[in-house]
Design a protein around this motif. Structure first.
Motif, PDB file in Angstrom:
ATOM      1  N   TYR A   1    -132.312 -10.062   0.757  1.00 11.86           N
ATOM      2  CA  TYR A   1    -131.756 -10.127  -0.807  1.00 11.86           C
ATOM      3  C   TYR A   1    -131.152  -8.899  -0.500  1.00 11.86           C
TER       4      TYR A   1
ATOM      5  N   CYS B   1    -127.269  -8.260   0.592  1.00 19.41           N
ATOM      6  CA  CYS B   1    -126.487  -9.390  -0.045  1.00 19.41           C
ATOM      7  C   CYS B   1    -125.829  -8.604  -1.211  1.00 19.41           C
ATOM      8  N   ILE B   2    -127.138  -7.984  -1.600  1.00 14.35           N
ATOM      9  CA  ILE B   2    -126.554  -7.232  -3.249  1.00 14.35           C
ATOM     10  C   ILE B   2    -125.992  -5.742  -2.429  1.00 14.35           C
TER      11      ILE B   2
ATOM     12  N   GLY C   1    -121.857  -7.243  -1.871  1.00 13.73           N
ATOM     13  CA  GLY C   1    -122.035  -7.395  -2.442  1.00 13.73           C
ATOM     14  C   GLY C   1    -120.382  -5.615  -3.002  1.00 13.73           C
ATOM     15  N   ILE C   2    -121.649  -5.274  -3.650  1.00 17.52           N
ATOM     16  CA  ILE C   2    -121.740  -3.942  -3.714  1.00 17.52           C
ATOM     17  C   ILE C   2    -120.195  -2.962  -3.345  1.00 17.52           C
TER      18      ILE C   2
ATOM     19  N   ILE D   1    -128.253  -1.810 -11.252  1.00 16.26           N
ATOM     20  CA  ILE D   1    -129.629  -2.206 -10.656  1.00 16.26           C
ATOM     21  C   ILE D   1    -130.619  -1.943 -12.057  1.00 16.26           C
TER      22      ILE D   1
ATOM     23  N   ILE E   1    -128.065 -10.646 -14.689  1.00 16.06           N
ATOM     24  CA  ILE E   1    -126.307 -10.014 -14.788  1.00 16.06           C
ATOM     25  C   ILE E   1    -125.990  -9.179 -15.697  1.00 16.06           C
TER      26      ILE E   1
ATOM     27  N   ALA F   1    -117.966  -9.183  -6.355  1.00 13.22           N
ATOM     28  CA  ALA F   1    -119.490  -8.618  -6.173  1.00 13.22           C
ATOM     29  C   ALA F   1    -120.668  -9.573  -6.404  1.00 13.22           C
ATOM     30  N   GLN F   2    -121.096 -10.052  -7.880  1.00 14.61           N
ATOM     31  CA  GLN F   2    -122.167 -10.945  -8.546  1.00 14.61           C
ATOM     32  C   GLN F   2    -122.673 -12.681  -7.634  1.00 14.61           C
TER      33      GLN F   2
ATOM     34  N   GLY G   1    -123.971 -11.214  -4.464  1.00 17.43           N
ATOM     35  CA  GLY G   1    -125.531 -11.740  -4.162  1.00 17.43           C
ATOM     36  C   GLY G   1    -126.249 -12.934  -4.496  1.00 17.43           C
ATOM     37  N   ARG G   2    -125.476 -13.734  -4.838  1.00 19.57           N
ATOM     38  CA  ARG G   2    -126.676 -14.995  -5.104  1.00 19.57           C
ATOM     39  C   ARG G   2    -126.738 -15.679  -3.612  1.00 19.57           C
TER      40      ARG G   2
ATOM     41  N   GLY H   1    -128.409 -14.380  -1.902  1.00 13.93           N
ATOM     42  CA  GLY H   1    -129.489 -12.926  -1.659  1.00 13.93           C
ATOM     43  C   GLY H   1    -130.853 -14.393  -1.787  1.00 13.93           C
TER      44      GLY H   1
END
Length: 329
Positions: free
Chosen positions: A30, A33-34, A37-38, A71, A106, A142-143, A146-147, A149
């Motif tokens: 998780y 993935c974040i 994305g960043i 975050i 989000i 990035a979103q 992140g998904r 995760g």
């Protein structure tokens, strides 16, 4: 819907694990993935920001504060809207701090991230609407990344389905009332695809119409909420509802309407695109002027900084044209 029989080989499998250990240190999918994305979002935003005449240093200073703000905001939104998971009989409030277990909204991420970015932009003399426009496609991508995760955590999936791209969910992760089903709508994948499409569309519209003054960011919000309303309606995880609709559906509608009104106002009152979007930070400290610039910064310094950053940026349709007059933001 069909029960747990005859699974087709085309179904999307769920990962067998979501955490690995490097000695005593847990490496969680998780979080990875974040972070991924960043990083990707930062690369996209940097390219667009430099093409607009900004500097990498300026954008990096914004990201340093915007990311942690985002975050924290994402977690706050999740805890507030799903407070029953952390407070009340049989609940441990400390769990609200365990961000690695999932649970980021989000809406809070964008709102608090924008606040952090605005604080830095104001201090550095960066035009905030131009900054938002440069970052918007990167935020969308990035979103989506992140998904992934949610996929690793086997969470936030949709209703049961027998479509070939259905997501296989282990019995221990199926909600009450859906134990007999094996495959569900992969909402993580739907949002990933939608977010990438949003990024592509706003970039193409920006190149075609040379948008500015926050219009690119507003379009991103408009398109994202449109897709999120549909995706949210597919999900079956337990959340707070009002009148039979999930809370995030209401948030999507409210934000969509707000973005549409803002966009209409911008189109009417803020045509074109900003040219100078970042004022240089002076080497020697001086007194601050009324508009936030340092007294030691001259107009010639500002023009020199823009020309330098433009020369360093790649040649794109968005590049700042040297010699154009300064536009008011």
């Amino acid at each position: 819907m069909s029960p747990l029989v005859g699974l087709a080989p085309l179904f999307i499998p769920s990962p067998s694990q979501n955490v690995w250990h490097l000695g005593p240190l847990p490496i969680r999918a998780y979080a990875l993935c974040i972070i991924a994305g960043i990083v990707v979002g930062m690369v996209i935003a940097t390219r667009r920001w430099r093409a607009r005449g900004g500097t990498s240093d300026g954008l990096e200073s914004v990201v340093v504060l915007a990311v942690p703000f985002g975050i924290v905001g994402a977690r706050i939104y999740h805890v507030i809207t799903d407070y029953e998971l952390y407070f009340g009989p049989g609940r441990n409030p400390v769990d609200a701090l365990k961000i690695w277990q999932g649970g980021l909204g989000i809406w809070g991420a964008v709102a608090f991230g924008a606040l952090g970015g605005w604080l830095v932009a104001r201090r550095r003399g960066i035009r905030f609407p131009a900054l938002l426009d440069a970052c918007a496609p990167g935020i969308a991508v990035a979103q989506g990344i992140g998904r992934l995760g949610n996929w690793f955590n086997s969470e936030l999936f949709g209703r049961p389905t027998t479509l070939p791209w259905g997501l296989e969910i282990d019995a221990r992760f199926r909600p009450v009332g859906f134990e007999q089903y094996a495959t569900f709508h992969p909402t993580f994948l739907y949002e990933l695809i939608w977010d990438v499409l949003v990024a592509v569309v706003v970039i193409l519209l920006d190149r075609r119409f040379r948008l500015g003054h926050g219009k690119v960011f507003t379009l991103y919000v408009l398109f994202y909420t449109l897709g999120r309303f549909w995706i949210e309606a597919l999900r079956i995880d337990t959340v707070n509802e009002i009148g039979g609709f999930r809370l995030n559906n209401y948030t999507s509608v409210i934000v969509f309407v707000g973005a549409a009104l803002v966009l209409a106002w911008l189109v009417k009152n803020r045509p074109g695109r900003e040219t100078v979007v970042e004022r240089p930070v002076p080497v020697e400290a001086g007194s601050a002027t009324e508009d936030g610039t340092d007294a030691g910064t001259t107009e010639a310094d500002a023009e020199s900084e823009v020309e330098t950053s433009t020369a360093e940026s790649p040649e794109t349709e968005d590049a700042v044209e040297p010699g154009r007059p300064r536009a008011e933001g």
